[in-house]
Design an enzyme around this catalytic site. Structure first.
Site, PDB file in Angstrom:
ATOM      1  N   ASP A  83       0.810  -1.217   0.000  1.00 48.60           N
ATOM      2  CA  ASP A  83       0.000   0.000   0.000  1.00 48.60           C
ATOM      3  C   ASP A  83       0.845   1.270   0.000  1.00 48.60           C
ATOM      4  OD1 ASP A  83      -2.534  -1.068  -0.133  1.00 48.60           O
ATOM      5  OD2 ASP A  83      -2.786  -1.208   2.037  1.00 48.60           O
ATOM      6  N   ARG A 108       0.579  -1.896   7.566  1.00 51.23           N
ATOM      7  CA  ARG A 108       1.117  -0.672   6.967  1.00 51.23           C
ATOM      8  C   ARG A 108       2.154   0.013   7.841  1.00 51.23           C
ATOM      9  NH1 ARG A 108      -2.963   3.156   3.877  1.00 51.23           N
ATOM     10  NH2 ARG A 108      -0.935   3.655   2.952  1.00 51.23           N
ATOM     11  N   ARG A 154      -9.591   5.324  11.741  1.00 50.94           N
ATOM     12  CA  ARG A 154      -8.143   5.155  11.745  1.00 50.94           C
ATOM     13  C   ARG A 154      -7.449   6.095  12.740  1.00 50.94           C
ATOM     14  NH1 ARG A 154      -6.334   2.632   6.958  1.00 50.94           N
ATOM     15  NH2 ARG A 154      -7.925   1.139   6.306  1.00 50.94           N
ATOM     16  N   HIS A 183     -11.270   7.093   5.682  1.00 50.75           N
ATOM     17  CA  HIS A 183     -10.377   8.244   5.845  1.00 50.75           C
ATOM     18  C   HIS A 183     -11.131   9.506   5.440  1.00 50.75           C
ATOM     19  CE1 HIS A 183      -6.278   5.966   5.398  1.00 50.75           C
ATOM     20  NE2 HIS A 183      -6.508   6.266   6.661  1.00 50.75           N
ATOM     21  N   CYS A 277      -5.297   9.686  -2.522  1.00 53.48           N
ATOM     22  CA  CYS A 277      -4.550   8.715  -1.716  1.00 53.48           C
ATOM     23  C   CYS A 277      -3.117   8.567  -2.209  1.00 53.48           C
ATOM     24  CB  CYS A 277      -5.241   7.346  -1.770  1.00 53.48           C
ATOM     25  SG  CYS A 277      -6.809   7.246  -0.892  1.00 53.48           S
TER      26      CYS A 277
END
Length: 285
Positions: A83, A108, A154, A183, A277
């Site tokens: 990612d 991540r 998150r 997000h 992103c």
């Protein structure tokens, strides 16, 4: 840095006209992109990913940003971090100060160190890794004199206070409630210092009331455009780079005086990512 070769592709047509301000962006080629786990509702490890197509689509995005007059810096991709292409999550940069993300998901976590190494090598003078869990510009969006910050999935509420201390700007806390919009940058985009666009149903009722008060002239996205990741957009104050599937939102932007610039990133969408992103803005001031 080794990047897998891919056939050259032409960037989508870009309307003429200068950007309001030349921006500097950090991007990372999707050399190791894959969907190997599921940490948001869009991810399905059983769904095949075409990495070569992802790289071509990413190159198209980078070409568009350059054609608009912006600077694109590259973060070298690292094996085992599929990612990493989503650089927006790796840090927040305001006034040359860098707050490196502390990821919620262990899958991540390694991206934080990779971002910190890049910022140190690039001679950013104030670089610190967050003590609280935050996922960079995924949830912390500078908007003129303030920072809009989300919690709910998150980034923690404590991270909002940390960002306020680090950047010396007021942080406005917003609460996300729809897991598809995990997000802030999937549910809201900053268009310029005084205007945003967002999808109201992604937020808690008290947050919707707050956004209406702060941004009475905001562009409100409809459900199909939000689901097409239309709010995962990059604005330089005039041009708005957004997914090509968000056609209704593009028309709303055009009617409001902005120049929509559609791009296609269907492979990266399989991981729950869109144009924003993939782009971390490096703000010098």
């Amino acid at each position: 840095m080794n990047v897998s070769p891919a056939p050259a592709v032409a960037a989508p047509p870009v309307p003429a006209g200068p950007a309001v301000r030349r921006r500097r962006y950090l991007l990372c080629p999707p050399e190791h992109f894959a969907v190997e786990y599921a940490i948001n509702p869009w991810m399905d490890p059983d769904r095949p990913v075409d990495r070569a197509a992802a790289l071509r689509q990413w190159e198209g995005l980078a070409s568009v940003l350059r054609s608009l007059g912006h600077r694109v810096d590259l973060l070298a991709p690292e094996p085992g971090l599929p990612d990493m292409v989503f650089t927006a999550n790796g840090a927040t940069v305001v006034g040359g100060r860098v707050l490196v993300a502390r990821f919620r998901n262990r899958e991540r976590a390694g991206e934080s160190a990779a971002h910190r190494r890049w910022f140190t090598a690039a001679r950013f003078r104030q670089v610190r890794t967050a003590a609280e869990v935050n996922e960079g510009e995924g949830d912390l969006l500078p908007a003129g004199p303030r920072i809009l910050a989300a919690t709910g999935f998150r980034t923690t509420a404590a991270a909002h206070r940390e960002a306020e201390r680090v950047f010396g700007r007021p942080v406005v806390s917003l609460r996300l409630t729809d897991p598809r919009y995990y997000h802030l940058d999937t549910a809201l985009a900053v268009l310029d210092d005084s205007r945003v666009m967002y999808y109201p149903d992604a937020f808690a009722p008290e947050t919707r009331r707050l956004l209406r008060r702060l941004y009475p002239d905001a562009i409100l996205a409809r459900a199909p455009d939000a689901a097409a990741f239309g709010l995962n957009a990059i604005s330089d104050g005039r041009h708005v780079v957004l997914p090509d599937g968000a056609r209704g939102l593009a028309e709303q932007l055009r009617a409001a005086g902005y120049v929509p610039v559609p791009v296609g990133l269907p492979e990266l969408r399989k991981a729950g990512g869109g144009p924003k992103c993939c782009v971390l803005e490096l703000r010098p001031e």
